[in-house]
Design a protein around this motif. Structure first.
Motif, mmCIF file in Angstrom:
data_model
loop_
_atom_site.group_PDB
_atom_site.id
_atom_site.type_symbol
_atom_site.label_atom_id
_atom_site.label_comp_id
_atom_site.label_asym_id
_atom_site.label_seq_id
_atom_site.Cartn_x
_atom_site.Cartn_y
_atom_site.Cartn_z
ATOM 1 N N ILE A 58 29.043 -7.786 34.064
ATOM 2 C CA ILE A 58 27.854 -8.430 33.512
ATOM 3 C C ILE A 58 26.828 -8.755 34.595
ATOM 4 C CG2 ILE A 58 27.012 -10.542 32.388
ATOM 5 C CD1 ILE A 58 29.663 -10.479 30.760
ATOM 6 N N PHE A 59 27.274 -9.347 35.691
ATOM 7 C CA PHE A 59 26.335 -9.847 36.688
ATOM 8 C C PHE A 59 26.015 -8.864 37.810
ATOM 9 C CE2 PHE A 59 28.334 -13.747 34.951
ATOM 10 C CZ PHE A 59 27.202 -14.236 34.313
ATOM 11 N N ASN A 60 26.924 -7.920 38.079
ATOM 12 C CA ASN A 60 26.714 -6.994 39.190
ATOM 13 C C ASN A 60 26.677 -5.534 38.763
ATOM 14 O OD1 ASN A 60 26.851 -9.269 40.868
ATOM 15 N ND2 ASN A 60 29.052 -9.055 41.100
ATOM 16 N N GLY A 61 26.922 -5.282 37.487
ATOM 17 C CA GLY A 61 26.910 -3.918 36.994
ATOM 18 C C GLY A 61 28.074 -3.068 37.493
ATOM 19 N N LYS A 62 29.135 -3.714 37.981
ATOM 20 C CA LYS A 62 30.300 -2.975 38.488
ATOM 21 C C LYS A 62 31.131 -2.460 37.320
ATOM 22 C CE LYS A 62 34.327 -3.285 41.440
ATOM 23 N NZ LYS A 62 35.334 -4.168 41.985
ATOM 24 N N VAL A 63 31.343 -1.166 37.305
ATOM 25 C CA VAL A 63 32.111 -0.545 36.221
ATOM 26 C C VAL A 63 33.584 -0.916 36.366
ATOM 27 C CG1 VAL A 63 32.770 1.648 35.165
ATOM 28 C CG2 VAL A 63 30.470 1.355 36.096
ATOM 29 N N PRO A 64 34.197 -1.442 35.300
ATOM 30 C CA PRO A 64 35.614 -1.799 35.362
ATOM 31 C C PRO A 64 36.507 -0.577 35.534
ATOM 32 C CG PRO A 64 34.568 -2.747 33.417
ATOM 33 C CD PRO A 64 33.603 -1.778 34.015
#
Length: 99
Positions: A58-64
């Motif tokens: 949500i906050f950093n756009g890091k793909v899980p």
């Protein structure tokens, strides 16, 4: 408890959540089926790592990803070993190595 991504993460830890019942019944059933004496530690740290992964998206756009989540989980468990009964350390470490 029905999101495929989360089901995979919990299954990787050896926890299969029941589709029936309220949260208390789900916890009771999962604890009965978990093969180790450190169920609550795994659940609490697993939930924390899922929460952190969600926030990173949500906050950093890091793909899980399962691998990055598992790496984070192992690190957090290692960081918290000092808070877990010493008698469980060896079995936790063996369990982590098998993940």
């Amino acid at each position: 408890f029905s999101c495929p991504s989360l089901v995979t993460r919990w299954f990787d830890l050896g926890i299969a959540w029941s589709v029936d019942g309220n949260i208390h019944e789900k916890l009771f059933t999962a604890k009965q089926e978990f093969s180790y004496p450190f169920f609550m530690e795994v659940v609490m740290i697993g939930a924390w790592c899922i929460w952190n992964e969600r926030n990173a998206l949500i906050f950093n756009g890091k793909v899980p990803g399962l691998l990055s989540w598992k790496t984070a989980f192992k690190k957090v468990v290692g960081d918290h070993l000092c808070r877990i009964k010493f008698s469980l350390h060896q079995s936790i470490q063996m369990w982590l190595d098998a993940l």
